[in-house]
Motif scaffolding. Sequence first.
Motif, short mmCIF file in Angstrom:
data_model
loop_
_atom_site.label_atom_id
_atom_site.label_comp_id
_atom_site.label_asym_id
_atom_site.label_seq_id
_atom_site.Cartn_x
_atom_site.Cartn_y
_atom_site.Cartn_z
N PHE A 89 -57.09 91.72 57.26
CA PHE A 89 -57.61 92.97 56.89
C PHE A 89 -58.42 93.79 57.92
O PHE A 89 -58.74 94.88 57.73
CB PHE A 89 -58.27 92.92 55.32
CG PHE A 89 -57.39 92.74 54.61
CD1 PHE A 89 -56.59 93.59 53.87
CD2 PHE A 89 -57.52 91.33 53.96
CE1 PHE A 89 -55.89 93.49 52.81
CE2 PHE A 89 -56.49 91.18 52.77
CZ PHE A 89 -55.85 92.07 52.25
N SER A 90 -58.56 93.10 59.07
CA SER A 90 -59.23 93.88 60.12
C SER A 90 -58.16 94.53 61.21
O SER A 90 -58.39 94.98 62.04
CB SER A 90 -60.24 92.88 60.98
OG SER A 90 -59.60 92.00 61.58
N GLY A 91 -56.98 94.14 60.62
CA GLY A 91 -55.79 94.69 61.45
C GLY A 91 -55.26 93.86 62.84
O GLY A 91 -54.37 93.87 63.34
N GLY A 92 -55.93 92.60 62.67
CA GLY A 92 -55.46 91.52 63.79
C GLY A 92 -54.29 90.67 63.35
O GLY A 92 -53.62 90.13 64.06
N GLY A 93 -54.01 90.87 62.25
CA GLY A 93 -53.00 90.19 61.40
C GLY A 93 -53.28 88.55 61.54
O GLY A 93 -54.29 88.28 61.87
#
Length: 65
Positions: free
Chosen positions: A59-63
């Motif tokens: 959910f932080s965009g890192g996958g």
Amino acid sequence: MSRIRTIPKAAAELKEKDPNTALNLCTLRMLVKSGTIHSVKNPCINKVYIDLDEVEALFSGGGIE
């Protein structure tokens, strides 16, 4: 070392970190059931464990790695 938690403990820790989070127990269970989040089941005590770092990375965009 990974932060391994049961789904209810992970939901509580996320809520403590961000009281306004939309991630709740039901959402985490859905993500585990769909295979989006990796999980490990302990058949002896019927508990499912997830990596809290993996949830936060998703959910932080890192996958997920």
